[in-house]
Design a protein around this motif. Structure first.
Motif, mmCIF file in Angstrom:
data_model
loop_
_atom_site.group_PDB
_atom_site.id
_atom_site.type_symbol
_atom_site.label_atom_id
_atom_site.label_comp_id
_atom_site.label_asym_id
_atom_site.label_seq_id
_atom_site.Cartn_x
_atom_site.Cartn_y
_atom_site.Cartn_z
ATOM 1 N N ASN A 1 0.807 -1.214 0.000
ATOM 2 C CA ASN A 1 0.000 0.000 0.000
ATOM 3 C C ASN A 1 0.843 1.269 0.000
ATOM 4 O OD1 ASN A 1 -2.550 -1.196 -0.071
ATOM 5 N ND2 ASN A 1 -2.489 -1.599 2.117
ATOM 6 N N THR B 1 3.117 4.381 -1.441
ATOM 7 C CA THR B 1 2.931 5.244 -2.611
ATOM 8 C C THR B 1 3.680 4.682 -3.813
ATOM 9 O OG1 THR B 1 2.658 7.157 -1.178
ATOM 10 C CG2 THR B 1 3.218 7.598 -3.470
ATOM 11 N N LYS C 1 1.865 1.580 -5.217
ATOM 12 C CA LYS C 1 0.657 2.008 -5.941
ATOM 13 C C LYS C 1 1.028 2.595 -7.294
ATOM 14 C CE LYS C 1 -2.114 2.941 -1.836
ATOM 15 N NZ LYS C 1 -2.757 3.991 -1.021
ATOM 16 N N HIS D 1 2.085 -0.269 -9.652
ATOM 17 C CA HIS D 1 0.889 -1.020 -10.069
ATOM 18 C C HIS D 1 0.090 -0.230 -11.110
ATOM 19 C CE1 HIS D 1 -2.520 -3.706 -9.889
ATOM 20 N NE2 HIS D 1 -3.297 -2.660 -9.674
ATOM 21 N N ASN D 2 -0.099 1.066 -10.875
ATOM 22 C CA ASN D 2 -0.843 1.906 -11.809
ATOM 23 C C ASN D 2 -0.117 1.989 -13.151
ATOM 24 O OD1 ASN D 2 -2.552 3.742 -12.990
ATOM 25 N ND2 ASN D 2 -2.184 5.371 -11.513
#
Length: 96
Positions: free
Chosen positions: A8, A10, A13, A16-17
């Motif tokens: 989780n 930054t 994330k 993953h994005n």
């Protein structure tokens, strides 16, 4: 709990994005090249994370066409998907 917290972060994330957007762009380009009316790609293959994906446009005796996509996973299992081309009214105005 530590692993969940790392997932989780930054940075996690962001990665993953970014991966999701890259895969979405690759999928978009592949679909556009397979279904293009001008210079459509008739066959091809690529490897994605150890899985081999091949595709080929097949013409039936009646002139209809479909795309046969075969996915061979890294464990050797195989999935075949057949996608009809030129059927339905996708993207067309129903009133003409």
């Amino acid at each position: 709990a530590a692993e969940r917290e790392a997932d989780n972060s930054t940075l996690a994330k962001f990665i993953h994005n970014l991966e999701s957007r890259i895969y979405a762009q690759m999928a978009k380009q592949l679909v556009e090249s397979m279904f293009s009316n001008d210079n459509a790609v008739r066959f091809g293959s690529f490897v994605l994370e150890g899985n081999t994906v091949t595709y080929e446009v097949i013409t039936n005796d009646d002139g209809s066409e479909f795309i046969r996509m075969t996915i061979v996973s890294s464990d050797g299992s195989e999935t075949v998907i057949e996608i009809p081309i030129g059927t339905g009214n996708y993207g067309q105005d129903p009133d003409g």
